[in-house]
Design a protein around this motif. Structure first.
Motif, short mmCIF file in Angstrom:
data_model
loop_
_atom_site.label_atom_id
_atom_site.label_comp_id
_atom_site.label_asym_id
_atom_site.label_seq_id
_atom_site.Cartn_x
_atom_site.Cartn_y
_atom_site.Cartn_z
N GLN A 180 17.70 -79.58 -66.68
CA GLN A 180 19.05 -79.72 -66.30
C GLN A 180 19.87 -80.79 -66.74
O GLN A 180 20.99 -80.60 -67.15
CB GLN A 180 18.78 -79.72 -64.74
CG GLN A 180 20.06 -79.84 -64.07
CD GLN A 180 19.87 -79.76 -62.32
OE1 GLN A 180 18.87 -79.77 -61.90
NE2 GLN A 180 21.11 -79.87 -61.61
N GLU A 232 23.36 -80.68 -69.15
CA GLU A 232 24.62 -81.28 -68.64
C GLU A 232 24.83 -82.38 -69.71
O GLU A 232 26.14 -82.46 -69.97
CB GLU A 232 24.31 -82.03 -67.27
CG GLU A 232 24.20 -81.12 -66.00
CD GLU A 232 23.74 -81.93 -64.87
OE1 GLU A 232 23.57 -83.35 -64.78
OE2 GLU A 232 23.79 -81.12 -64.04
N GLU A 288 28.32 -82.14 -72.16
CA GLU A 288 29.27 -83.18 -71.93
C GLU A 288 29.63 -83.75 -73.26
O GLU A 288 30.79 -84.37 -73.65
CB GLU A 288 28.88 -84.20 -70.85
CG GLU A 288 29.74 -85.23 -70.96
CD GLU A 288 29.25 -86.45 -69.78
OE1 GLU A 288 29.79 -87.74 -69.70
OE2 GLU A 288 28.32 -85.92 -69.26
#
Length: 316
Positions: free
Chosen positions: A30, A34, A38
């Motif tokens: 996870q 992310e 990003e």
């Protein structure tokens, strides 16, 4: 054999070096997803440098709060927002992203993502990536259309300039051909006049010789005299004696009266009219005698067109 987080991310098409850095930095699927989402627009060298900087800036003397007797730390908790993390790498990533600095050890064990949760996270990431690519694609289309519009405008302006130059060259060529034709006609007229004069001279000479043989007086050459008029001698000058002509130019913006040298071309008159009144002339019309001077005649002078010593023209 179960796939690791690294394998799953590589199979999705992410760069191996970025995946390795993401897993190492966040410690889980996870957080890695992310982090990859990003930082996808940043170069790898910058990411490697920032990662090293974060590690260097960690305080080696900082110690987590002590656990109670018999307790064992299974996770970390952010004291600022309450979010829990399975590893220090995930906590460090959260701190770098959010600016939170207070973390505590927790005895609560965070279960790893199940296969269904991993699939759901991957599907969510794919949707986000697809939406971002679609937005970028739409922007690319807009930019491409703008560039194409700029290119078309530039091409049209260039084409208009070329057509204007070609038009002027055609006018010049037509004027040159007209002058050559007029010069040729004048030369032929001069030759015919010379032939007629030589013929008349030979005739007079033959008559003189015949009169001398017959003992008669030679004939007197007949000289054409101007026809007398009751109005007395004409005092006006011939058109060839004028050096200037006065034009009255009728436009939709009003009348313009201006004098020009007799050797001024009609093209130069149109140009001068455009500068003075802003009216673009394509042709000139003379009512009496009825004549239309179009762009083929623009290369001829006012004298050649018979607009001396004055003329009134309608500009179209």
């Amino acid at each position: 054999m179960a796939s690791t987080d690294y394998d799953v991310l590589v199979d999705m098409g992410f760069d191996k070096e970025r995946v390795a850095l993401a897993v190492k930095k966040t410690g889980g699927l996870q957080g890695a997803l992310e982090w990859l989402e990003e930082t996808q627009d940043k170069p790898l060298e910058e990411l490697v440098g920032s990662s090293a900087t974060v590690l260097e800036e960690d305080d080696p003397n900082a110690e987590p709060p002590a656990l109670k007797i018999g307790e064992e730390a299974h996770s970390l908790v952010c004291a600022d927002c309450g979010k829990k993390f399975r590893s220090e790498a995930q906590a460090s990533f959260h701190g770098a992203k959010s600016g939170h600095l207070n973390f505590e050890e927790s005895t609560e064990e965070i279960a790893p993502l199940t296969e269904e949760e991993k699939k759901a996270k991957l599907a969510e990431l794919r949707e986000k990536l697809a939406a971002k690519r679609s937005t970028m694609s739409d922007q690319d289309k807009i930019d491409k259309k703008k560039n194409e519009d700029i290119r078309k405008k530039s091409t049209k302006e260039t084409q208009d300039i070329k057509e204007d130059l070609q038009k002027k060259e055609q006018i010049k060529e037509a004027a040159a051909k007209r002058r050559e034709k007029l010069a040729e006609v004048a030369a032929k007229e001069k030759i015919r006049a010379k032939i007629a004069a030589d013929k008349e001279e030979r005739r007079l000479k033959a008559e003189k010789e015949k009169a001398a043989r017959d003992g008669r007086a030679p004939p007197v050459p007949v000289v054409d005299s101007p026809v007398a008029t009751t109005s007395g001698p004409v005092s006006s000058k011939p058109a060839s004696a004028y050096t200037e002509t006065r034009l009255r130019l009728q436009t939709t913006n009003g009348n313009v009266q201006k004098s020009f040298p007799v050797d001024t071309t009609l093209f130069e008159v149109a140009a001068a009219l455009g500068v003075e009144s802003g009216f673009e002339a394509h042709s000139f019309v003379q009512n009496y005698p009825k004549k239309i001077f179009d762009q083929i005649d623009f290369g001829q002078t006012l004298k050649e067109l018979g607009l001396v010593p004055s003329a009134s023209l309608i500009v179209r």
